[in-house]
Design a protein around this motif. Sequence first.
Motif, PDB file in Angstrom:
ATOM      1  N   MET A  18      -4.102   2.857   5.204  1.00  0.00           N
ATOM      2  CA  MET A  18      -5.422   2.298   4.883  1.00  0.00           C
ATOM      3  C   MET A  18      -5.653   2.361   3.378  1.00  0.00           C
ATOM      4  SD  MET A  18      -9.170   3.611   6.183  1.00  0.00           S
ATOM      5  CE  MET A  18     -10.680   2.843   5.564  1.00  0.00           C
ATOM      6  N   SER A  19      -5.700   1.204   2.720  1.00  0.00           N
ATOM      7  CA  SER A  19      -5.961   1.143   1.288  1.00  0.00           C
ATOM      8  C   SER A  19      -7.467   1.146   1.040  1.00  0.00           C
ATOM      9  CB  SER A  19      -5.341  -0.116   0.685  1.00  0.00           C
ATOM     10  OG  SER A  19      -5.628  -0.204  -0.692  1.00  0.00           O
ATOM     11  N   VAL A  20      -7.909   1.991   0.127  1.00  0.00           N
ATOM     12  CA  VAL A  20      -9.333   2.182  -0.122  1.00  0.00           C
ATOM     13  C   VAL A  20      -9.633   1.955  -1.603  1.00  0.00           C
ATOM     14  CG1 VAL A  20     -11.254   3.820   0.037  1.00  0.00           C
ATOM     15  CG2 VAL A  20      -9.424   3.887   1.742  1.00  0.00           C
ATOM     16  N   LYS A  21     -10.758   1.316  -1.876  1.00  0.00           N
ATOM     17  CA  LYS A  21     -11.239   1.182  -3.258  1.00  0.00           C
ATOM     18  C   LYS A  21     -12.141   2.382  -3.550  1.00  0.00           C
ATOM     19  CE  LYS A  21     -12.920  -3.057  -3.063  1.00  0.00           C
ATOM     20  NZ  LYS A  21     -13.490  -4.335  -3.551  1.00  0.00           N
ATOM     21  N   GLY A  56      -1.276   3.930  -2.570  1.00  0.00           N
ATOM     22  CA  GLY A  56      -1.676   2.583  -2.206  1.00  0.00           C
ATOM     23  C   GLY A  56      -3.155   2.279  -2.346  1.00  0.00           C
ATOM     24  N   ASN A  57      -3.927   3.205  -2.890  1.00  0.00           N
ATOM     25  CA  ASN A  57      -5.354   2.989  -3.082  1.00  0.00           C
ATOM     26  C   ASN A  57      -5.635   2.371  -4.450  1.00  0.00           C
ATOM     27  OD1 ASN A  57      -6.403   4.529  -0.614  1.00  0.00           O
ATOM     28  ND2 ASN A  57      -5.117   6.065  -1.613  1.00  0.00           N
ATOM     29  N   TRP A  84     -18.616  -2.258  -6.351  1.00  0.00           N
ATOM     30  CA  TRP A  84     -17.187  -2.585  -6.272  1.00  0.00           C
ATOM     31  C   TRP A  84     -16.468  -1.724  -5.234  1.00  0.00           C
ATOM     32  CZ3 TRP A  84     -13.348   1.025  -7.242  1.00  0.00           C
ATOM     33  CH2 TRP A  84     -12.032   0.535  -7.197  1.00  0.00           C
ATOM     34  N   ALA A  85     -16.901  -0.486  -5.058  1.00  0.00           N
ATOM     35  CA  ALA A  85     -16.129   0.511  -4.324  1.00  0.00           C
ATOM     36  C   ALA A  85     -16.329   0.464  -2.816  1.00  0.00           C
ATOM     37  CB  ALA A  85     -16.502   1.904  -4.835  1.00  0.00           C
ATOM     38  N   ASP A  86     -15.341   1.017  -2.097  1.00  0.00           N
ATOM     39  CA  ASP A  86     -15.500   1.323  -0.670  1.00  0.00           C
ATOM     40  C   ASP A  86     -16.130   2.702  -0.486  1.00  0.00           C
ATOM     41  OD1 ASP A  86     -14.267  -1.060   0.238  1.00  0.00           O
ATOM     42  OD2 ASP A  86     -12.275  -0.172  -0.069  1.00  0.00           O
ATOM     43  N   VAL A  87     -15.843   3.601  -1.416  1.00  0.00           N
ATOM     44  CA  VAL A  87     -16.381   4.964  -1.354  1.00  0.00           C
ATOM     45  C   VAL A  87     -16.524   5.481  -2.783  1.00  0.00           C
ATOM     46  CG1 VAL A  87     -14.080   6.020  -1.103  1.00  0.00           C
ATOM     47  CG2 VAL A  87     -16.110   7.266  -0.315  1.00  0.00           C
ATOM     48  N   VAL A  88     -17.576   6.260  -3.001  1.00  0.00           N
ATOM     49  CA  VAL A  88     -17.889   6.802  -4.333  1.00  0.00           C
ATOM     50  C   VAL A  88     -17.711   8.316  -4.299  1.00  0.00           C
ATOM     51  CG1 VAL A  88     -19.713   7.109  -6.055  1.00  0.00           C
ATOM     52  CG2 VAL A  88     -19.546   4.955  -4.764  1.00  0.00           C
ATOM     53  N   HIS A  89     -16.986   8.848  -5.287  1.00  0.00           N
ATOM     54  CA  HIS A  89     -16.813  10.300  -5.378  1.00  0.00           C
ATOM     55  C   HIS A  89     -17.338  10.792  -6.719  1.00  0.00           C
ATOM     56  CE1 HIS A  89     -15.261  14.295  -4.672  1.00  0.00           C
ATOM     57  NE2 HIS A  89     -14.684  14.264  -5.857  1.00  0.00           N
ATOM     58  N   MET A 110     -10.596  13.386   3.418  1.00  0.00           N
ATOM     59  CA  MET A 110     -12.035  13.608   3.286  1.00  0.00           C
ATOM     60  C   MET A 110     -12.760  12.293   3.022  1.00  0.00           C
ATOM     61  SD  MET A 110     -14.188  15.814   0.431  1.00  0.00           S
ATOM     62  CE  MET A 110     -13.976  14.535  -0.819  1.00  0.00           C
ATOM     63  N   LEU A 111     -12.218  11.481   2.121  1.00  0.00           N
ATOM     64  CA  LEU A 111     -12.842  10.194   1.813  1.00  0.00           C
ATOM     65  C   LEU A 111     -12.895   9.291   3.043  1.00  0.00           C
ATOM     66  CD1 LEU A 111     -11.269   9.350  -1.678  1.00  0.00           C
ATOM     67  CD2 LEU A 111     -13.436  10.492  -1.206  1.00  0.00           C
ATOM     68  N   ILE A 112     -11.810   9.251   3.786  1.00  0.00           N
ATOM     69  CA  ILE A 112     -11.769   8.414   4.988  1.00  0.00           C
ATOM     70  C   ILE A 112     -12.769   8.926   6.023  1.00  0.00           C
ATOM     71  CG2 ILE A 112     -10.320   7.732   6.948  1.00  0.00           C
ATOM     72  CD1 ILE A 112      -7.948   7.701   4.934  1.00  0.00           C
TER      73      ILE A 112
END
Length: 385
Positions: free
Chosen positions: A1-4, A34-35, A85-90, A375-377
């Motif tokens: 799973m590729s994540v932005k 791959g992210n 832009w992102a799929d998830v923000v850290h 954790m992000l997923i």
Amino acid sequence: MSVKILFVIDTYDTSNNGTSISARRYAEELRKRGNEVKILTSGAPGDDRFALPTFKMPVFQPLMDKQDFNFAYNDSVVINQAVEWADVVHCFLPFAIEIAAKHHADKIGKPSTAAFHIQPQNMTSSVGLGKADWVNERFYRNFRIFFYDKFQHIHCPSEFMASEIRRRGYKAKLHVISNGIGEKFIEAGHRNMEAGKPAKEPQFEGKIVVMMVGRLSKEKRQDVLINAVPMSKYADKIQLIFAGRGPQYDNYVALGKGLPHPPIFDYVSSDRLIELLSEADLYVHASDMESEAISCIEAFATGLVPVIANSTESATPQFALDGRSLFMAGNSRDLARAMDYWLDHPNERAYIERLYQKEAKRYSLSNSVRMFEQMLIEAIEDSKK
């Protein structure tokens, strides 16, 4: 799973700040997996970042410059663009741009996570308030109320840091994940153990090289190590090397001027750091306050026995394999005793070096980033419920 993935961090490019170093290493490793990773930060623009102006702090900016840290200016247009832009923000820190990024992420339903890297004492020590419990507790409380209470997932670099915030009422799920060390430190340690350590450079021949790595600031307590040297039976042979820079540089140069071999202060690349660690005889970590201390792991990964301050405000004592690697925090005489023990027993030290080098493999960056990605997923999946 590729994540932005969007990393939000005020200062990203410095190599004198453990959080910034970890952010860069995580970004690189996540890309290898791959992210797509971009950074919302202060400084120059680039293909991999959303650049914000630097916010100059009145009165305190000279001190912050010496610490190699700057706050980013809260530009809502750039921040909103980055979050969208992102799929998830850290968010790495609990300051203005991170608060703004979290606010916009919540507004548009974007999943987000946070990290607890910075102890309040890291900030208050710089202005002489590191031991002022009421000040530090107020920071913990305000960080929680105004920032961390809004998250479901928080990354903690050590169990120590997780326990510190858990007992202060932080309710999110805490993910204990080491910041991790690069494979080249582990590989160097393997070479040193199997083929033998390299010969010392001419400037170190006949000397006992003792190293400490970290920012030259009050809470890191390089002064404890400098003051320990005259108390050691090996004082005439010890060469201290401090890898780092910071606001205490002038004070520590003056403090070490009277030693038989004045300390060397140098700000080095990671490759040069590995060379120095590989030639050293002992590593000391005298800091009173640490959320993890990657520099200590890097040192014993290369095959050095660490001697660590047994501070109740530091995560670093967790790395000691037994009490011989600990000394009373802030006590130079006890540090001299601990150093002399290991220098008196070179064969035992060589055996324990192998145990430490093996232990370091648990903290590989690749393993840490795999757990961080999970954790992000998890945060993304939770946001869909």
